[in-house]
Design an enzyme around this catalytic site. Structure first.
Site, PDB file in Angstrom:
ATOM      1  N   MET A 100      27.958 -53.235  30.757  1.00 15.61           N
ATOM      2  CA  MET A 100      29.280 -53.126  30.162  1.00 15.61           C
ATOM      3  C   MET A 100      29.452 -54.037  28.949  1.00 15.61           C
ATOM      4  SD  MET A 100      30.409 -50.698  31.666  1.00 15.61           S
ATOM      5  CE  MET A 100      30.585 -49.748  33.153  1.00 15.61           C
ATOM      6  N   HIS A 125      26.293 -42.632  29.728  1.00 14.88           N
ATOM      7  CA  HIS A 125      27.741 -42.829  29.650  1.00 14.88           C
ATOM      8  C   HIS A 125      28.441 -41.728  30.455  1.00 14.88           C
ATOM      9  CE1 HIS A 125      31.523 -44.258  28.150  1.00 14.88           C
ATOM     10  NE2 HIS A 125      31.853 -42.998  27.933  1.00 14.88           N
TER      11      HIS A 125
END
Ligand code: GAR
Length: 220
Positions: A100, A125
């Protein structure tokens, strides 16, 4: 059997994509070897999951900001520490699996590949990019009222969830009753899509043209 390509996995959390990749390796589907799992979070479950599999795993802390330091410099200091951790058993590819953080020039520069025309850094993603970059993408697709959601595997550039697209898979979320149901369907897609895409990327049969990264057979 083809040679195993050394890869490092960077992850911030649960590690289900790490597990899917390691399962694909264990089953012989993916000719790779995970040299190291790196996390920017000390309590990330992925670290314990890796150790349980006998794979080296390291927490590399996000450094405290120095007075007047720019975000880019702080990011690069973190990435220098990650590169130092990787140096013992140098991977050919960096595989982001729920990592992240946006990458900076230090890591992307170290894995820059002139033949590929991009860096050997890949990400998954949880959306059909360029829709829903950033956080909580399955939830946002659900809350937006989308009829389909999806997952994207892409090479990593300096932007947020940006870079040439390698593969995408869409799935219907018309029958879902919650964002959690969307995520459950999405993770099942990710766990198939990521190992499958890595298998041709790591084989070197990849060419980048404009915004596309595609399977190709290179003349040698
Ligand atoms: C996955 O859904 C992955 O696509 C997403 O984080 C989750 C990690 O799950 N990645 C991103 O949002 C990157 N922008 P996992 O830790 O169980 O693999």
């Amino acid at each position: 059997m083809s040679a195993r390509v050394p890869i490092a996995v960077l992850a911030s959390g649960r590690g289900s994509n790490f597990e899917a990749i390691q399962s694909a390796i264990d089953s012989g589907f993916l000719a790779a070897r995970i040299t190291l799992v790196v996390s920017d979070r000390a309590d990330a479950p992925v670290l314990e999951k890796a150790k349980a599999k006998g794979i080296p795993a390291r927490y590399v802390a996000w450094p405290a900001a120095e007075a007047g330091e720019s975000p880019a410099s702080r990011r690069n200091r973190h990435e220098s520490a990650v590169l130092a951790a990787l140096a013992d058993d140098l991977p050919r590819w960096i595989v982001l699996a729920g990592y992240m953080r946006v990458l900076g020039t230090e890591l992307l520069g170290a894995f820059s590949d002139p033949v590929l025309g991009f860096s050997r850094v890949v990400n998954i993603h949880p959306a059909l990019l360029p829709a829903f970059p950033g956080l909580e993408s399955y939830r946002r697709a659900w809350e937006h009222g989308c009829a389909v959601a999806g997952a994207t595997v892409h090479l990593v550039g300096e932007g947020i969830d940006d870079g040439p697209i390698c593969a995408q898979e869409a799935f219907s979320i018309d029958g879902c009753r919650s964002a959690e149901e969307v995520e459950k369907l999405g993770l099942a897609v990710e766990h198939r899509l990521y190992p499958r895409t890595l298998s041709w990327l790591l084989s070197g049969r990849c060419a980048v043209e404009s915004r596309r990264a595609r399977f190709c057979v290179r003349q040698t």
